[in-house]
Design a protein around this motif. Structure first.
Motif, PDB file in Angstrom:
ATOM      1  N   ALA A  55       0.332  -1.251   0.003  1.00  0.00           N
ATOM      2  CA  ALA A  55      -0.143  -0.091   0.615  1.00  0.00           C
ATOM      3  C   ALA A  55       0.848   1.349   0.245  1.00  0.00           C
ATOM      4  CB  ALA A  55      -1.293   0.293   1.437  1.00  0.00           C
ATOM      5  N   ALA A  56       1.818   1.263   0.603  1.00  0.00           N
ATOM      6  CA  ALA A  56       2.977   2.520   0.985  1.00  0.00           C
ATOM      7  C   ALA A  56       3.094   2.663  -0.741  1.00  0.00           C
ATOM      8  CB  ALA A  56       4.049   2.797   1.655  1.00  0.00           C
ATOM      9  N   GLY A  57       4.256   1.418  -1.142  1.00  0.00           N
ATOM     10  CA  GLY A  57       4.347   1.669  -2.373  1.00  0.00           C
ATOM     11  C   GLY A  57       3.589   2.355  -3.580  1.00  0.00           C
ATOM     12  N   PHE A  58       2.202   1.954  -3.584  1.00  0.00           N
ATOM     13  CA  PHE A  58       1.320   2.305  -5.058  1.00  0.00           C
ATOM     14  C   PHE A  58       1.128   3.687  -4.879  1.00  0.00           C
ATOM     15  CE2 PHE A  58       1.594  -2.833  -5.744  1.00  0.00           C
ATOM     16  CZ  PHE A  58       1.750  -2.314  -7.750  1.00  0.00           C
ATOM     17  N   THR A  59       1.197   3.781  -3.355  1.00  0.00           N
ATOM     18  CA  THR A  59       0.582   5.137  -2.688  1.00  0.00           C
ATOM     19  C   THR A  59       1.572   6.761  -2.770  1.00  0.00           C
ATOM     20  OG1 THR A  59      -0.706   3.849  -0.887  1.00  0.00           O
ATOM     21  CG2 THR A  59      -0.587   6.566  -0.728  1.00  0.00           C
ATOM     22  N   PHE A  60       2.365   6.223  -2.823  1.00  0.00           N
ATOM     23  CA  PHE A  60       3.723   7.529  -3.287  1.00  0.00           C
ATOM     24  C   PHE A  60       3.860   7.479  -5.085  1.00  0.00           C
ATOM     25  CE2 PHE A  60       8.268   7.919  -4.221  1.00  0.00           C
ATOM     26  CZ  PHE A  60       7.853   8.610  -3.173  1.00  0.00           C
ATOM     27  N   VAL A  69       3.381   8.443 -10.975  1.00  0.00           N
ATOM     28  CA  VAL A  69       3.940   8.174 -11.874  1.00  0.00           C
ATOM     29  C   VAL A  69       2.709   6.566 -12.734  1.00  0.00           C
ATOM     30  CG1 VAL A  69       5.103   5.623 -11.437  1.00  0.00           C
ATOM     31  CG2 VAL A  69       5.852   7.772 -10.292  1.00  0.00           C
ATOM     32  N   ILE A  70       1.646   6.440 -11.448  1.00  0.00           N
ATOM     33  CA  ILE A  70       0.505   5.740 -12.010  1.00  0.00           C
ATOM     34  C   ILE A  70      -0.161   5.909 -12.341  1.00  0.00           C
ATOM     35  CG2 ILE A  70       2.043   3.544 -11.912  1.00  0.00           C
ATOM     36  CD1 ILE A  70       0.357   2.764  -8.913  1.00  0.00           C
ATOM     37  N   ASN A  71      -1.688   5.713 -12.385  1.00  0.00           N
ATOM     38  CA  ASN A  71      -3.014   6.366 -12.372  1.00  0.00           C
ATOM     39  C   ASN A  71      -3.845   5.251 -12.574  1.00  0.00           C
ATOM     40  OD1 ASN A  71      -5.066   7.941 -12.404  1.00  0.00           O
ATOM     41  ND2 ASN A  71      -5.360   7.938 -15.034  1.00  0.00           N
ATOM     42  N   LEU A  74     -12.791   3.063  -2.083  1.00  0.00           N
ATOM     43  CA  LEU A  74     -12.133   3.644  -0.229  1.00  0.00           C
ATOM     44  C   LEU A  74     -10.980   4.459  -0.746  1.00  0.00           C
ATOM     45  CD1 LEU A  74     -12.809  -0.418   0.926  1.00  0.00           C
ATOM     46  CD2 LEU A  74     -13.504   1.631   1.723  1.00  0.00           C
ATOM     47  N   PRO A  75     -10.610   5.036   0.465  1.00  0.00           N
ATOM     48  CA  PRO A  75      -9.183   5.491   0.594  1.00  0.00           C
ATOM     49  C   PRO A  75      -8.002   5.028  -0.103  1.00  0.00           C
ATOM     50  CG  PRO A  75     -10.588   6.154   2.507  1.00  0.00           C
ATOM     51  CD  PRO A  75     -11.158   4.874   1.895  1.00  0.00           C
ATOM     52  N   TYR A  76      -7.555   5.352  -0.554  1.00  0.00           N
ATOM     53  CA  TYR A  76      -6.467   4.090  -2.123  1.00  0.00           C
ATOM     54  C   TYR A  76      -5.696   2.770  -0.331  1.00  0.00           C
ATOM     55  CZ  TYR A  76      -3.782   2.439  -5.632  1.00  0.00           C
ATOM     56  OH  TYR A  76      -3.143   1.538  -5.759  1.00  0.00           O
ATOM     57  N   PRO A  77      -4.874   3.969  -0.144  1.00  0.00           N
ATOM     58  CA  PRO A  77      -4.229   3.368   1.215  1.00  0.00           C
ATOM     59  C   PRO A  77      -4.650   1.817   2.049  1.00  0.00           C
ATOM     60  CG  PRO A  77      -3.768   5.148   1.519  1.00  0.00           C
ATOM     61  CD  PRO A  77      -4.878   5.238   0.660  1.00  0.00           C
ATOM     62  N   VAL A 137      -6.386  -5.988  -6.641  1.00  0.00           N
ATOM     63  CA  VAL A 137      -5.655  -5.305  -6.001  1.00  0.00           C
ATOM     64  C   VAL A 137      -5.601  -4.212  -5.722  1.00  0.00           C
ATOM     65  CG1 VAL A 137      -3.875  -6.463  -3.958  1.00  0.00           C
ATOM     66  CG2 VAL A 137      -5.200  -8.400  -5.366  1.00  0.00           C
ATOM     67  N   VAL A 138      -5.038  -3.873  -6.680  1.00  0.00           N
ATOM     68  CA  VAL A 138      -3.841  -2.309  -6.309  1.00  0.00           C
ATOM     69  C   VAL A 138      -4.913  -1.170  -7.645  1.00  0.00           C
ATOM     70  CG1 VAL A 138      -1.778  -3.332  -5.491  1.00  0.00           C
ATOM     71  CG2 VAL A 138      -2.228  -3.252  -8.651  1.00  0.00           C
TER      72      VAL A 138
END
Length: 298
Positions: free
Chosen positions: A81-86, A92-94, A100-103, A226-227
């Protein structure tokens, strides 16, 4: 620990006495399906106490040999979650919008994915770890699978701490549909067990199956929402929707959070596949294991 080993040894001996004597014959056991199903049901009941002893042994070994212990149940979803949220926050990604809140979306979804992969890998790990016991002792082989299923649900109980923390931190409302979420979760576990049980006999003979499954699940993760949310159109969207994990994971997530089921038809189709497939895989496992044990023992 010695006391636990003594009890486990005694339970294996009792299971060996109760189990059906193996008789090799040229006649297929599928010619007498009712007799086969009766034997399967009897051995399933006889294996429960042994499965419990194996479960306690495996859980003790799992957390005794780990410095961080139960924290390993939380680390993968949090890191993911930390990696994809960052990456998302920096453009970097759309990903698009999530309910839900993304994290929280990634951590919750990743927790469900972990449960599926544990159920998927469990039968192969159980059979591989018990090769020496299978070669020396005759006992109901269903005990190995039941023990791994128990371990999956035990680990989920630990992950509930993270899920409750998510609901509290992100102020996710609790709805009545939350009580139905475990039903969808069980179907997700059954799907993973079905695939893993089907591969377990060959996985006991060839390590390629375990290694290949690790590669496949890594790729499978990116075909599962999942992400990212479920794509609405396009070829990739069609592939994601045909993925049997998708409706089960998404429905579990929706029942636990929003209460709205976006794909009830897909959920029931995947559930039927999981239940009937598990029955088929159990039959294959039952018929194949005597020949696998013979190969292991030789």
């Amino acid at each position: 620990m010695n006391r636990l080993r003594t009890k486990l040894h005694q339970q294996i001996q009792q299971a060996e006495l109760k189990s059906t004597r193996l008789v090799y014959t040229s006649e297929s056991r599928m010619r007498h399906p009712f007799k086969l199903f009766k034997e399967m049901g009897r051995d399933l009941l006889a294996s429960q106490e042994l499965a419990w002893r194996l479960l306690v042994r495996d859980i003790n070994a799992q957390y005794r040999q780990s410095f961080l212990g139960i924290f390993w149940a939380f680390i993968p979803p949090i890191i993911t979650a930390a990696g994809f949220t960052f990456a998302k926050s920096n453009g970097v990604i759309n990903i698009g919008n999530t309910e839900l809140p993304y994290p929280a979306y990634v951590m919750f979804s990743m927790t469900l994915w972990q449960i599926f992969t544990e159920a998927l890998n469990g039968p192969l790990q159980a059979v591989n770890d018990a090769k020496s016991m299978l070669a020396r002792i005759n006992f109901p082989h269903e005990a190995l699978i039941l023990a791994k299923l128990g371990e999956v649900f035990f680990n989920f109980g630990i992950k509930l701490i993270l899920i409750m923390g998510l609901f509290t931190w992100f102020h996710i409302p609790v709805t009545w549909s939350l009580i139905l979420a475990p039903v969808a979760l069980i179907h997700l576990v059954l799907l993973g067990t079905f695939i893993g049980l089907l591969l377990a006999p060959m996985g006991a003979l060839y390590q390629d199956f375990s290694r290949g499954l690790t590669l496949i699940t890594g790729f499978w993760l990116f075909l599962t929402p999942v992400v990212y949310p479920v794509p609405s159109n396009g070829v990739f969207g069609s592939i994601v929707k045909l993925n049997p994990v998708t409706p089960l994971l998404v429905t579990t997530r929706e029942l636990a959070t929003t209460g709205f089921i976006s794909d009830p038809e897909g959920f029931w189709v995947a559930s039927v596949i999981a239940i009937l497939g598990l029955l088929l895989a159990w039959i294959v496992y039952r018929l194949a294991m005597p020949f696998v044990i013979e190969r292991i023992s030789s």
